[in-house]
Design an enzyme around this catalytic site. Sequence first.
Site, PDB file in Angstrom:
ATOM      1  N   HIS A  25       0.838  -1.206   0.000  1.00  0.00           N
ATOM      2  CA  HIS A  25       0.000   0.000   0.000  1.00  0.00           C
ATOM      3  C   HIS A  25       0.875   1.259   0.000  1.00  0.00           C
ATOM      4  O   HIS A  25       0.867   2.045   0.950  1.00  0.00           O
ATOM      5  CB  HIS A  25      -0.958   0.013   1.190  1.00  0.00           C
ATOM      6  CG  HIS A  25      -2.053  -1.010   1.088  1.00  0.00           C
ATOM      7  ND1 HIS A  25      -2.081  -1.987   0.129  1.00  0.00           N
ATOM      8  CD2 HIS A  25      -3.178  -1.192   1.805  1.00  0.00           C
ATOM      9  CE1 HIS A  25      -3.157  -2.728   0.261  1.00  0.00           C
ATOM     10  NE2 HIS A  25      -3.849  -2.273   1.282  1.00  0.00           N
ATOM     11  N   HIS A  81     -13.937  -6.921  -2.018  1.00  0.00           N
ATOM     12  CA  HIS A  81     -13.266  -5.684  -1.604  1.00  0.00           C
ATOM     13  C   HIS A  81     -12.768  -4.968  -2.857  1.00  0.00           C
ATOM     14  O   HIS A  81     -12.138  -5.585  -3.717  1.00  0.00           O
ATOM     15  CB  HIS A  81     -12.097  -6.066  -0.693  1.00  0.00           C
ATOM     16  CG  HIS A  81     -11.345  -4.921  -0.093  1.00  0.00           C
ATOM     17  ND1 HIS A  81     -11.870  -3.657   0.047  1.00  0.00           N
ATOM     18  CD2 HIS A  81     -10.078  -4.866   0.428  1.00  0.00           C
ATOM     19  CE1 HIS A  81     -10.970  -2.882   0.621  1.00  0.00           C
ATOM     20  NE2 HIS A  81      -9.874  -3.585   0.852  1.00  0.00           N
ATOM     21  N   GLU A  83     -10.548  -2.506  -3.064  1.00  0.00           N
ATOM     22  CA  GLU A  83      -9.187  -1.972  -3.083  1.00  0.00           C
ATOM     23  C   GLU A  83      -8.404  -2.664  -4.209  1.00  0.00           C
ATOM     24  O   GLU A  83      -8.557  -3.877  -4.430  1.00  0.00           O
ATOM     25  CB  GLU A  83      -8.497  -2.171  -1.720  1.00  0.00           C
ATOM     26  CG  GLU A  83      -7.252  -1.312  -1.606  1.00  0.00           C
ATOM     27  CD  GLU A  83      -6.743  -1.122  -0.175  1.00  0.00           C
ATOM     28  OE1 GLU A  83      -7.196  -1.831   0.740  1.00  0.00           O
ATOM     29  OE2 GLU A  83      -5.876  -0.244   0.004  1.00  0.00           O
ATOM     30  N   ASP A  85      -5.633  -4.008  -4.800  1.00  0.00           N
ATOM     31  CA  ASP A  85      -4.877  -5.268  -4.702  1.00  0.00           C
ATOM     32  C   ASP A  85      -5.786  -6.480  -4.919  1.00  0.00           C
ATOM     33  O   ASP A  85      -5.305  -7.574  -5.202  1.00  0.00           O
ATOM     34  CB  ASP A  85      -4.084  -5.388  -3.391  1.00  0.00           C
ATOM     35  CG  ASP A  85      -4.869  -5.054  -2.146  1.00  0.00           C
ATOM     36  OD1 ASP A  85      -5.869  -4.342  -2.230  1.00  0.00           O
ATOM     37  OD2 ASP A  85      -4.475  -5.530  -1.059  1.00  0.00           O
ATOM     38  N   HIS A 147     -11.304  -3.134   6.286  1.00  0.00           N
ATOM     39  CA  HIS A 147     -10.892  -1.831   6.736  1.00  0.00           C
ATOM     40  C   HIS A 147     -11.336  -0.711   5.788  1.00  0.00           C
ATOM     41  O   HIS A 147     -10.951   0.441   5.976  1.00  0.00           O
ATOM     42  CB  HIS A 147      -9.361  -1.804   6.879  1.00  0.00           C
ATOM     43  CG  HIS A 147      -8.668  -1.968   5.527  1.00  0.00           C
ATOM     44  ND1 HIS A 147      -7.806  -1.028   5.041  1.00  0.00           N
ATOM     45  CD2 HIS A 147      -8.749  -2.918   4.581  1.00  0.00           C
ATOM     46  CE1 HIS A 147      -7.355  -1.419   3.842  1.00  0.00           C
ATOM     47  NE2 HIS A 147      -7.917  -2.553   3.549  1.00  0.00           N
ATOM     48  N   ASP A 166      -9.572  -9.288   3.552  1.00  0.00           N
ATOM     49  CA  ASP A 166      -8.406  -8.757   4.270  1.00  0.00           C
ATOM     50  C   ASP A 166      -8.310  -9.261   5.715  1.00  0.00           C
ATOM     51  O   ASP A 166      -7.208  -9.311   6.285  1.00  0.00           O
ATOM     52  CB  ASP A 166      -8.449  -7.223   4.296  1.00  0.00           C
ATOM     53  CG  ASP A 166      -7.890  -6.604   3.023  1.00  0.00           C
ATOM     54  OD1 ASP A 166      -7.081  -7.259   2.341  1.00  0.00           O
ATOM     55  OD2 ASP A 166      -8.263  -5.463   2.717  1.00  0.00           O
ATOM     56  N   TYR A 194       0.178  -7.561  10.333  1.00  0.00           N
ATOM     57  CA  TYR A 194      -0.836  -7.117   9.367  1.00  0.00           C
ATOM     58  C   TYR A 194      -1.946  -6.337  10.083  1.00  0.00           C
ATOM     59  O   TYR A 194      -2.352  -5.250   9.651  1.00  0.00           O
ATOM     60  CB  TYR A 194      -1.419  -8.343   8.645  1.00  0.00           C
ATOM     61  CG  TYR A 194      -2.382  -7.994   7.550  1.00  0.00           C
ATOM     62  CD1 TYR A 194      -1.946  -7.837   6.240  1.00  0.00           C
ATOM     63  CD2 TYR A 194      -3.729  -7.796   7.822  1.00  0.00           C
ATOM     64  CE1 TYR A 194      -2.829  -7.497   5.235  1.00  0.00           C
ATOM     65  CE2 TYR A 194      -4.616  -7.460   6.822  1.00  0.00           C
ATOM     66  CZ  TYR A 194      -4.164  -7.314   5.532  1.00  0.00           C
ATOM     67  OH  TYR A 194      -5.051  -6.972   4.539  1.00  0.00           O
ATOM     68  N   HIS A 227      -4.725 -12.365   1.745  1.00  0.00           N
ATOM     69  CA  HIS A 227      -3.257 -12.270   1.738  1.00  0.00           C
ATOM     70  C   HIS A 227      -2.681 -13.390   2.602  1.00  0.00           C
ATOM     71  O   HIS A 227      -3.157 -13.632   3.719  1.00  0.00           O
ATOM     72  CB  HIS A 227      -2.775 -10.940   2.341  1.00  0.00           C
ATOM     73  CG  HIS A 227      -3.241  -9.731   1.591  1.00  0.00           C
ATOM     74  ND1 HIS A 227      -2.722  -9.365   0.373  1.00  0.00           N
ATOM     75  CD2 HIS A 227      -4.170  -8.801   1.893  1.00  0.00           C
ATOM     76  CE1 HIS A 227      -3.315  -8.262  -0.041  1.00  0.00           C
ATOM     77  NE2 HIS A 227      -4.203  -7.892   0.854  1.00  0.00           N
TER      78      HIS A 227
HETATM   79 FE1  FEO Z   1      -7.731  -3.694   1.675  1.00  0.00          FE
HETATM   80 FE2  FEO Z   1      -5.803  -6.310   0.687  1.00  0.00          FE
HETATM   81  O1  FEO Z   1      -6.688  -4.684   0.482  1.00  0.00           O
END
Ligand code: FEO
Length: 399
Positions: A25, A81, A83, A85, A147, A166, A194, A227
């Site tokens: 990030h 999600h 985001e 990634d 998040h 996440d 994390y 992840h």
């Molecule tokens: Fe909130 Fe793994 O992105």
Amino acid sequence: MKQAIQIKENMYWVGVHDFQLRHFHGDLFPIEDGTTYNAYLIVDEEITLIDTVEEEFMDVMMERIRSVIQDRPIHNVIVQHAEPDHSGGFVKFMEQYPDAHAYASNAGVNIMLKQYFHDYAYRKVKTGDTLCTGKYTLTFMEMPMIHWPDNMMTYVKEADILFSNDAFGQHIPSYDIYDEAHGLSKCLDKAKDYYANIVMPYGDRVLAKLKDIQAMNIHIDMIAPAHGIIWKKYTAQILEAYQEFASFAAKDKVVIVYESVWHHTQMMAEALAEGFGRNGTCVKLFQYSHTSSSLIMKELLDAKAILVGSGCYNNAMNPAIAGFLEKLKSCKVKGKKGLGFGSYGWFNGVTKDINARLTDCGIPLLCEDILAQNYTPSEEDLNRYMELGAQLSKEIKKI
Ligand code: FEO
């Protein structure tokens, strides 16, 4: 050819490793070993993909998918999600599977539209909504602000698997995809890292979500995050760890972060550390500019106090320490105390400023002493700081 990894009957990991990544990030979260972007394929009467990966790795994900289903169609894609990634490859995915139905939370749809502009006729889902793919039923659970506003999880009851996005993630990139290959302490340490760097400000939400999961009375055999490794042997331990992280459960531990040009503030930091450390308090001492900020956040998570030190530069605190305090404010830590300290020459205002900023972060002060040192600390001064550390060690035990 890149292959999928089967994780359950009819279920596959089709994610990617990003071994070279050192800044997750942007610069927010320095990491040591890279990470993974996990996507999962459920092969049923209807084939479903859960999440995509960073755009640059899409070819790898597609190869893994095709190793399982060859040229069969994918009917559904779940955007847990938005985001990038996890959604960065979504547009490319839809180019290849234009008939797939895309599912996302209400917030997820809004974000996807603003990020990628095109409306893919998203199907909005909320907590409790289900998608039947044949013999499997996918139940969606929103987890707003864990998040981002849009995050959600997906539970498949016939397989006892929770795709948690996440939540419960960690940066363990490995072809040994299950927790047990890495040992409990490494897995929990990486999950803590994390959590501290991504999830920490949202502890109240995490506690509420853990309660929701408990109330659902579901059996979870496997937790598959977006992840890192999949939780299989240590599912109970990671759920328990999240309870502790989100509650800011703390030890008799103090984190001291400082910046010092001519070592005078460093001498104060070391004297204080010795006072704490020789009196039963675990001390973590960091020069900010020499330390990964992610390590400091991880150590802070279960500390009872944070001491922040800075010399004085142009009548102000070191800009790196100012940046750290800004970061601290956004982390919304609870149950911790703080204290500023520092050496100055001709302007005695920095320690007071640090104390004010700590208070502004919701971190009350450990004591009323103003630890401002004019130029070099003498032996007597250092003994005084060490003695104060010893006294504050007793206060730490009461928190
Ligand atoms: Fe909130 Fe793994 O992105």
